[in-house]
Design a protein around this motif. Structure first.
Motif, mmCIF file in Angstrom:
data_model
loop_
_atom_site.group_PDB
_atom_site.id
_atom_site.type_symbol
_atom_site.label_atom_id
_atom_site.label_comp_id
_atom_site.label_asym_id
_atom_site.label_seq_id
_atom_site.Cartn_x
_atom_site.Cartn_y
_atom_site.Cartn_z
ATOM 1 N N ALA A 181 0.907 -1.204 -0.025
ATOM 2 C CA ALA A 181 -0.099 -0.036 -0.092
ATOM 3 C C ALA A 181 0.881 1.112 0.058
ATOM 4 C CB ALA A 181 -0.916 -0.175 1.100
ATOM 5 N N GLY A 182 2.070 1.464 0.884
ATOM 6 C CA GLY A 182 3.012 2.329 0.715
ATOM 7 C C GLY A 182 3.670 2.323 -0.407
ATOM 8 N N GLU A 183 3.904 1.545 -0.992
ATOM 9 C CA GLU A 183 4.403 1.593 -2.599
ATOM 10 C C GLU A 183 3.727 2.253 -3.638
ATOM 11 O OE1 GLU A 183 5.402 -1.639 -5.345
ATOM 12 O OE2 GLU A 183 7.367 -1.362 -4.277
ATOM 13 N N ILE A 184 2.287 1.737 -3.525
ATOM 14 C CA ILE A 184 1.249 2.537 -4.365
ATOM 15 C C ILE A 184 1.209 3.951 -4.114
ATOM 16 C CG2 ILE A 184 -1.172 2.392 -5.007
ATOM 17 C CD1 ILE A 184 -1.074 -0.780 -4.446
ATOM 18 N N ILE A 185 1.147 4.267 -2.999
ATOM 19 C CA ILE A 185 0.895 5.675 -2.521
ATOM 20 C C ILE A 185 2.216 6.391 -3.245
ATOM 21 C CG2 ILE A 185 1.213 7.431 -0.627
ATOM 22 C CD1 ILE A 185 -0.567 5.436 0.816
ATOM 23 N N ARG A 186 3.379 5.996 -2.765
ATOM 24 C CA ARG A 186 4.681 6.481 -3.414
ATOM 25 C C ARG A 186 4.758 6.650 -4.840
ATOM 26 N NH1 ARG A 186 6.653 3.424 0.684
ATOM 27 N NH2 ARG A 186 7.545 1.977 -0.709
ATOM 28 N N ASP A 187 4.351 5.653 -5.628
ATOM 29 C CA ASP A 187 4.645 5.658 -6.968
ATOM 30 C C ASP A 187 3.763 5.969 -7.644
ATOM 31 O OD1 ASP A 187 7.122 4.321 -6.257
ATOM 32 O OD2 ASP A 187 6.568 2.258 -6.733
ATOM 33 N N ARG A 188 2.497 5.891 -7.314
ATOM 34 C CA ARG A 188 1.125 6.232 -8.122
ATOM 35 C C ARG A 188 0.612 7.478 -7.833
ATOM 36 N NH1 ARG A 188 -0.019 2.007 -11.544
ATOM 37 N NH2 ARG A 188 1.461 0.401 -11.524
ATOM 38 N N PHE A 189 0.348 7.634 -6.697
ATOM 39 C CA PHE A 189 -0.589 8.869 -6.105
ATOM 40 C C PHE A 189 0.372 10.156 -6.242
ATOM 41 C CE2 PHE A 189 -3.285 5.329 -4.822
ATOM 42 C CZ PHE A 189 -4.474 5.885 -4.941
ATOM 43 N N ILE A 190 1.294 9.973 -5.280
ATOM 44 C CA ILE A 190 2.068 11.257 -4.680
ATOM 45 C C ILE A 190 2.661 12.076 -5.900
ATOM 46 C CG2 ILE A 190 3.944 11.963 -3.471
ATOM 47 C CD1 ILE A 190 3.078 10.320 -1.160
ATOM 48 N N PRO A 191 3.386 11.408 -6.817
ATOM 49 C CA PRO A 191 4.094 12.140 -7.931
ATOM 50 C C PRO A 191 3.012 12.973 -8.793
ATOM 51 C CG PRO A 191 4.762 9.821 -7.945
ATOM 52 C CD PRO A 191 3.659 9.833 -7.056
ATOM 53 N N ARG A 192 1.911 12.341 -9.277
ATOM 54 C CA ARG A 192 0.806 13.514 -9.732
ATOM 55 C C ARG A 192 0.192 14.518 -8.763
ATOM 56 N NH1 ARG A 192 1.007 8.650 -11.795
ATOM 57 N NH2 ARG A 192 1.049 8.320 -14.301
ATOM 58 N N PHE A 193 0.195 14.045 -7.373
ATOM 59 C CA PHE A 193 -0.628 15.289 -6.720
ATOM 60 C C PHE A 193 0.677 16.147 -6.339
ATOM 61 C CE2 PHE A 193 -3.154 11.857 -3.963
ATOM 62 C CZ PHE A 193 -3.997 11.811 -4.728
ATOM 63 N N ARG A 194 1.694 16.043 -6.471
ATOM 64 C CA ARG A 194 2.861 17.064 -6.145
ATOM 65 C C ARG A 194 2.569 17.954 -7.375
ATOM 66 N NH1 ARG A 194 7.716 13.117 -3.889
ATOM 67 N NH2 ARG A 194 7.054 13.413 -1.757
ATOM 68 N N GLU A 195 2.041 17.635 -8.509
ATOM 69 C CA GLU A 195 1.930 18.516 -9.683
ATOM 70 C C GLU A 195 0.646 18.895 -9.657
ATOM 71 O OE1 GLU A 195 2.806 16.184 -12.945
ATOM 72 O OE2 GLU A 195 5.134 15.891 -12.496
ATOM 73 N N ASN A 196 -0.233 18.728 -8.543
ATOM 74 C CA ASN A 196 -1.636 19.222 -8.368
ATOM 75 C C ASN A 196 -2.484 18.616 -9.438
ATOM 76 O OD1 ASN A 196 -1.280 21.057 -6.354
ATOM 77 N ND2 ASN A 196 -0.414 22.181 -7.472
ATOM 78 N N ASP A 197 -2.107 17.500 -10.032
ATOM 79 C CA ASP A 197 -3.095 16.554 -10.826
ATOM 80 C C ASP A 197 -3.505 15.518 -9.901
ATOM 81 O OD1 ASP A 197 -4.223 15.123 -12.774
ATOM 82 O OD2 ASP A 197 -2.344 14.417 -13.591
ATOM 83 N N TYR A 198 -4.726 16.073 -9.300
ATOM 84 C CA TYR A 198 -5.459 14.900 -8.364
ATOM 85 C C TYR A 198 -6.097 13.879 -9.122
ATOM 86 C CZ TYR A 198 -3.994 17.825 -4.367
ATOM 87 O OH TYR A 198 -3.229 18.544 -3.479
ATOM 88 N N PRO A 199 -6.819 14.518 -10.218
ATOM 89 C CA PRO A 199 -7.675 13.276 -10.970
ATOM 90 C C PRO A 199 -6.652 12.312 -11.573
ATOM 91 C CG PRO A 199 -8.413 15.649 -11.621
ATOM 92 C CD PRO A 199 -7.274 15.979 -10.703
ATOM 93 N N GLY A 200 -5.636 12.768 -12.086
ATOM 94 C CA GLY A 200 -4.530 11.867 -12.767
ATOM 95 C C GLY A 200 -4.017 10.714 -11.763
ATOM 96 N N GLY A 201 -3.629 11.652 -10.451
ATOM 97 C CA GLY A 201 -2.992 10.711 -9.376
ATOM 98 C C GLY A 201 -4.011 9.626 -9.071
#
Length: 311
Positions: free
Chosen positions: A123-143
């Motif tokens: 679960a932590g790996e999914i958060i780090r690799d899939r969600f957060i990189p796009r969230f940092r770019e303010n791409d919440y739908p993509g993340g």
């Protein structure tokens, strides 16, 4: 000091009830209370989660909130999971993906039945690799699309990880809370829980036993999963000491009155075993627990597993 224990119990119960009352109601499989997802994204996610449920009966809820209301993301996710009952009741096969963009925090909360399939490390790996990189770019739908797609893939495959795979994921997420934080944090719950157990035994009331077993027993078991040897020589003796203190305090009239109904059959110190909790709190807790019966989920429970992330 005579009424300190009673006041503490009342404040704790009132706080839990207040937090439960403030939790939002589900809008479906995808609940966007912050308004960051467009209709196309919500429809795409809902279609994926609907297909997953039809294939596996597992329920995944995606929730975006405006605020965590002063709670930690872990506490909020745990309470929301339980209030909504995500997953099937007998299988506990639910997953909650909680995103709080204003606090820049998120969590994947996993039900008991899927902890072997989606362990904390994965679960932590999914958060780090899939969600957060796009969230940092303010791409919440993509993340959210990328992260949920990976969660769906893992749950649909339903492959229980081997010990070697678990070790690899746990090693990759070794940035978790250090031991010097875990022990005091869990010790707070253990202290309250086992004090209630001791007081419940002395006053012959069932509610403190039930509450204490859950509130203190679960953290104690969790500590053995993280640091078994250290917990055996710290939290376990501490739990026994708090139970003894609770038992001794249970002899006080103020504590007995706080737990046992005054007057009537079974009241006071000389009666037999009762459920306790006062005359009004029982009906209040009953109405609170039934408030989630109208949700669209199956009534599953969380095992406390999962992972959190910040960006």
């Amino acid at each position: 000091m005579r009424s300190a224990i009673a006041c503490a119990c009342w404040v704790l119960a009132a706080g839990l009830a207040f937090a439960q009352a403030n939790l939002p109601k589900p809008m479906g499989r995808v609940s966007d209370f912050a308004g960051i997802l467009d209709e196309a994204t919500k429809a795409e996610l809902d279609g994926q989660l609907d297909e997953l449920e039809r294939k596996t009966s597992s329920e995944v809820a995606v929730v975006v909130v405006k605020s965590l209301d002063g709670m930690t993301v872990e506490d909020y996710a745990d309470r929301l999971f339980k209030a909504w009952g995500i997953g099937q009741a007998k299988q506990d096969n639910g997953v909650l993906v909680l995103v709080a963009p204003n606090e820049r925090e998120m969590r994947i909360e996993v039900g008991y039945g899927l902890e072997g399939v989606l362990p904390d490390g994965l679960a932590g790996e999914i958060i780090r690799d899939r969600f957060i990189p796009r969230f940092r770019e303010n791409d919440y739908p993509g993340g959210i699309r990328a992260g949920v797609a990976r969660v769906v893939q893992v749950v649909e495959r339903h492959q229980v990880l081997t010990p070697e795979e678990l070790a690899r994921f746990n090693q990759s997420s070794s940035s978790g809370a250090p031991v010097f934080f875990i022990i005091p944090f869990l010790g707070l719950f253990v202290a309250i829980g086992f004090f209630m157990i001791g007081a419940g035994v002395r006053t012959k009331t069932g509610f403190p036993l039930l509450f204490g077993s859950l509130f203190g027993g679960m953290p104690l078991l969790m500590s053995f999963a993280f640091v078994a040897r250290l917990s055996l020589f710290t939290l376990f003796p501490f739990a026994l000491i708090m139970a003894v203190i609770g038992y001794r305090m249970g002899a006080r009239e103020s504590v007995r009155d706080a737990f046992r109904p005054k007057g009537g059959k079974g009241g006071g110190s000389g009666g037999g075993w009762v459920m306790g909790g006062g005359n009004s709190s029982g009906s209040g807790s009953g109405s609170s627990s039934s408030s989630s019966s109208g949700s669209s989920f199956g009534g599953g429970s969380s095992g406390g597993g999962g992972a959190s992330g910040r960006w």
